[in-house]
Write a protein that holds these residues in place. Structure first.
Motif, PDB file in Angstrom:
ATOM      1  N   MET A 141       0.939  -1.040   0.066  1.00 51.09           N
ATOM      2  CA  MET A 141       0.077  -0.058   0.007  1.00 51.09           C
ATOM      3  C   MET A 141       0.968   1.321   0.003  1.00 51.09           C
ATOM      4  N   ASP A 142       0.291   2.165  -0.698  1.00 52.83           N
ATOM      5  CA  ASP A 142       0.998   3.561  -0.632  1.00 52.83           C
ATOM      6  C   ASP A 142       1.389   4.173   0.610  1.00 52.83           C
ATOM      7  N   ILE A 143       0.599   4.028   1.713  1.00 53.44           N
ATOM      8  CA  ILE A 143       0.719   4.696   2.841  1.00 53.44           C
ATOM      9  C   ILE A 143       1.912   3.882   3.705  1.00 53.44           C
ATOM     10  N   PHE A 146       2.396  10.729   0.030  1.00 58.25           N
ATOM     11  CA  PHE A 146       2.064   9.659   1.085  1.00 58.25           C
ATOM     12  C   PHE A 146       3.022   9.911   2.107  1.00 58.25           C
ATOM     13  N   GLY A 147       4.053  10.273   2.114  1.00 58.91           N
ATOM     14  CA  GLY A 147       5.275  10.628   3.119  1.00 58.91           C
ATOM     15  C   GLY A 147       4.596  11.870   4.078  1.00 58.91           C
ATOM     16  N   LEU A 148       3.609  12.808   3.526  1.00 60.13           N
ATOM     17  CA  LEU A 148       3.110  13.765   4.120  1.00 60.13           C
ATOM     18  C   LEU A 148       1.882  13.228   5.143  1.00 60.13           C
ATOM     19  N   PHE A 149       1.233  12.388   4.308  1.00 62.00           N
ATOM     20  CA  PHE A 149      -0.077  11.347   4.958  1.00 62.00           C
ATOM     21  C   PHE A 149       0.447  10.901   6.333  1.00 62.00           C
ATOM     22  N   ALA A 150       1.653  10.103   6.027  1.00 63.91           N
ATOM     23  CA  ALA A 150       2.181   9.179   7.127  1.00 63.91           C
ATOM     24  C   ALA A 150       2.789  10.128   8.319  1.00 63.91           C
ATOM     25  N   ALA A 151       3.236  11.702   7.845  1.00 61.59           N
ATOM     26  CA  ALA A 151       3.535  12.621   8.931  1.00 61.59           C
ATOM     27  C   ALA A 151       2.378  13.112   9.635  1.00 61.59           C
ATOM     28  N   GLY A 152       1.262  13.229   9.013  1.00 62.23           N
ATOM     29  CA  GLY A 152      -0.055  13.458   9.632  1.00 62.23           C
ATOM     30  C   GLY A 152      -0.236  12.488  10.685  1.00 62.23           C
ATOM     31  N   PRO A 158      -4.662  17.241  -9.445  1.00 59.04           N
ATOM     32  CA  PRO A 158      -4.591  15.583  -9.566  1.00 59.04           C
ATOM     33  C   PRO A 158      -3.280  15.145 -10.111  1.00 59.04           C
ATOM     34  N   GLN A 159      -2.535  15.716 -10.890  1.00 58.18           N
ATOM     35  CA  GLN A 159      -1.286  15.358 -11.174  1.00 58.18           C
ATOM     36  C   GLN A 159      -0.195  15.099 -10.145  1.00 58.18           C
ATOM     37  N   ILE A 160      -0.498  15.629  -9.101  1.00 55.95           N
ATOM     38  CA  ILE A 160       0.407  15.601  -7.890  1.00 55.95           C
ATOM     39  C   ILE A 160       0.491  14.087  -7.352  1.00 55.95           C
ATOM     40  N   PHE A 161      -0.612  13.354  -7.507  1.00 55.20           N
ATOM     41  CA  PHE A 161      -0.264  11.894  -7.270  1.00 55.20           C
ATOM     42  C   PHE A 161       0.383  11.005  -8.236  1.00 55.20           C
ATOM     43  N   ILE A 162       0.848  11.437  -9.426  1.00 50.98           N
ATOM     44  CA  ILE A 162       1.638  11.177 -10.406  1.00 50.98           C
ATOM     45  C   ILE A 162       3.095  11.481 -10.132  1.00 50.98           C
ATOM     46  N   THR A 163       3.318  12.765 -10.078  1.00 48.57           N
ATOM     47  CA  THR A 163       4.663  13.324 -10.267  1.00 48.57           C
ATOM     48  C   THR A 163       5.197  13.472  -8.887  1.00 48.57           C
ATOM     49  N   SER A 164       4.346  13.336  -7.646  1.00 48.05           N
ATOM     50  CA  SER A 164       5.030  13.585  -6.577  1.00 48.05           C
ATOM     51  C   SER A 164       4.198  12.548  -5.248  1.00 48.05           C
ATOM     52  N   ARG A 165       4.194  11.285  -5.869  1.00 46.27           N
ATOM     53  CA  ARG A 165       3.187  10.344  -5.052  1.00 46.27           C
ATOM     54  C   ARG A 165       3.991  10.215  -3.607  1.00 46.27           C
ATOM     55  N   GLU A 166       5.242   9.840  -3.806  1.00 45.68           N
ATOM     56  CA  GLU A 166       5.918   9.517  -2.756  1.00 45.68           C
ATOM     57  C   GLU A 166       5.893  10.791  -1.593  1.00 45.68           C
ATOM     58  N   LEU A 167       6.012  12.020  -1.977  1.00 45.09           N
ATOM     59  CA  LEU A 167       5.924  13.042  -1.035  1.00 45.09           C
ATOM     60  C   LEU A 167       4.613  13.176  -0.642  1.00 45.09           C
TER      61      LEU A 167
END
Length: 498
Positions: free
Chosen positions: A1-3, A357-363, A346-355
């Motif tokens: 999973m991405d998270i 989900f890293g932000l989600f994890a930090a939250g 919407p393109q952010i989930f393609i161009t910066s997907r790792e960033l």
């Protein structure tokens, strides 16, 4: 999973982890200081993130916003002065519990409910943002302009007590955003012959002036010269815990309130204060012991705190999926994304997907950290803040404003803009105009202008192109429904009082 990939990214970077921990402490303390909101603190700290990597910069500010929402409950419970607007609902039952010697129970309830609501809100963010983005990534300029226009309509009509004043605040933000260089012709506009205006208005001095300087002025005005420290009464240690039986009693309330907060968080402009009062009112309406509400019961704290913090994650959904910030803090984060060269949408989930989900994890990690701080350390933080006189707090904040405004572009002109924005923000707030609508409109205006002009270039039909796009019409209809509902609400309230 991405998270899980997000957590791997987060834990592989000790710097980002350190900033998440620091942000959790900072947000709780900032939120607990009466009159200093988390949005104001984030505005002051934006320049400090200019030379950081994108993930630690965004995680730092994002977690401050989360923990600051909880921190407001500390001053609401202990000082009867909500640290944030949303914490005013917590104050209704929180401060009576403090007066009854149950401050510890009240703050443990607030910490538990805040974690619960925030966690559910973040789950919605993680799963809904990607799904919405997959739907919106095929939208063209006409549909995106419809999204921007709908956001302007919704924000101006739901923020504040007056639709007219909301529209004026939004229009003012749009006008200020057009100062600078035309994005198509590259000619200067609205610069009044002043060279500094040709590079456009900087977001940072506007943020600091609107949110921090105006807040300081209002707080000093309301304090009426009071500068002494606060004396806190001792808690009853025999009844200072949030028991499992009380938690079980509060779970249905927290679940319903979290859902209310999450739904309200998705809608641009409504914010955590609306969620807190709406959930408090709904929980009281459904309660069997309505007469006890307002006298100091745990459900009266759990309802607004879970809804207040459930707003945090969902406000990021329109920002990441559509490029439209759902709150003031999301608007500031949008500015930080752009400062670091990361396009929003919407393109952010393609161009910066790792960033992302890293932000989600930090939250999610930030929720756990500020929850532990709040559960075990709220009383200590409250006592420390109570010992510091107001006359010492605000001069330091005032000085920090000048340093932050100058550091953004090392420009004295920005300091001048900050002072003007502070005066404007003070006058707006005194007269019922919305500084939040102003800032969100300022952030969105450039994107709205670009998509409008791109749409008009695509066709010879002019504005009729928007009537030829079903999705654009759907967004326009949604905006019209929101305005109609707001007008109906105003009409009903007038007929009741007549």
């Amino acid at each position: 999973m991405d998270i899980l990939t997000g957590f791997a990214t987060l834990f592989s970077d000790p710097v980002t982890l350190g900033f998440v921990v620091l942000a959790a402490f900072t947000g709780v303390i900032v939120g607990a200081i009466p009159g200093l909101t988390s949005a104001a603190a984030i505005a002051m700290l934006v320049p400090a993130t200019f030379f950081m990597q994108p993930l630690p910069a965004l995680a730092f500010l994002y977690v401050i916003g989360k923990s600051g929402r909880f921190g407001g409950s500390i001053s609401a419970i202990l000082f009867n002065t909500p640290g944030t607007a949303a914490a005013a609902a917590t104050q209704i039952d929180g401060h009576p519990m403090y007066r009854a010697g149950k401050a510890g129970k009240a703050m443990k309830t607030a910490a538990t409910a805040s974690m619960f609501g925030d966690f559910l809100g973040d789950l919605l963010l993680i799963f809904a943002a990607v799904w919405i983005a997959s739907f919106t990534e095929g939208l063209g300029p006409p549909e995106l302009f419809a999204v921007y226009l709908t956001a302007f309509i919704v924000i101006s009509s739901v923020v504040g007590s007056s639709i007219i004043k909301g529209l004026i605040s939004t229009a003012a933000g749009i006008i200020i955003a057009t100062i600078g260089t035309d994005p198509i012709s590259a000619t200067a506009r609205l610069d009044f012959g002043i060279l500094n205006f040709q590079s456009g208005m900087s977001l940072v001095p506007l943020l600091i002036g609107m949110f921090v300087l105006s807040e300081i002025a209002l707080q000093l005005e309301q304090s009426k010269g009071g500068s002494g420290s606060i004396v806190l009464r001792e808690s009853d240690k025999s009844d200072n815990t949030f028991t499992f039986a009380e938690l079980r009693r509060c779970l249905p309330v927290m679940m319903r309130s979290s859902v209310i907060g999450a739904v309200i968080g998705i809608l641009p402009g409504l914010g955590s204060s609306v969620a807190a009062f709406a959930s408090y009112g709904e929980a009281k309406r459904r309660a069997k012991n309505r007469e006890e509400w307002g006298t100091g019961i745990v459900e009266g704290i759990a309802a607004p705190e879970s809804a207040n913090n459930a707003v945090s994650g969902p406000t990021m959904i329109p920002l990441l999926a559509l490029g439209v910030p759902g709150s003031t803090i999301a608007a500031i984060l949008m500015g930080v994304f752009l400062i670091h060269g990361i396009p929003i949408g919407p393109q952010i989930f393609i161009t910066s997907r790792e960033l992302v989900f890293g932000l989600f994890a930090a939250g999610l990690l930030g929720i756990g950290i500020y929850g532990l701080i709040g559960f075990f350390g709220s009383s200590f933080i409250g006592r420390m803040i109570a010992k510091v006189p107001t006359r010492l707090i605000y001069p330091y904040i005032f000085l920090t404003c000048f340093v932050s405004a100058y550091a953004a572009r090392t420009s004295v002109f920005d300091v001048f803009i900050m002072c003007v924005a502070g005066l404007l923000g003070y006058l707006m707030r005194k007269n019922g105009y919305s500084t939040a609508a102003f800032i969100i409109a300022f952030v969105l205006a450039r994107g709205a202008e670009e998509t409008l002009r791109q749409s008009l270039i695509l066709t010879n039909d002019g504005a009729l192109i928007f009537l030829q796009r079903p999705i654009a019409l759907l967004f326009f209809a949604f905006g019209a429904l929101v305005v109609a509902a707001r007008l109906w609400q105003k009409y009903r309230s007038r007929t009741r009082t007549a």
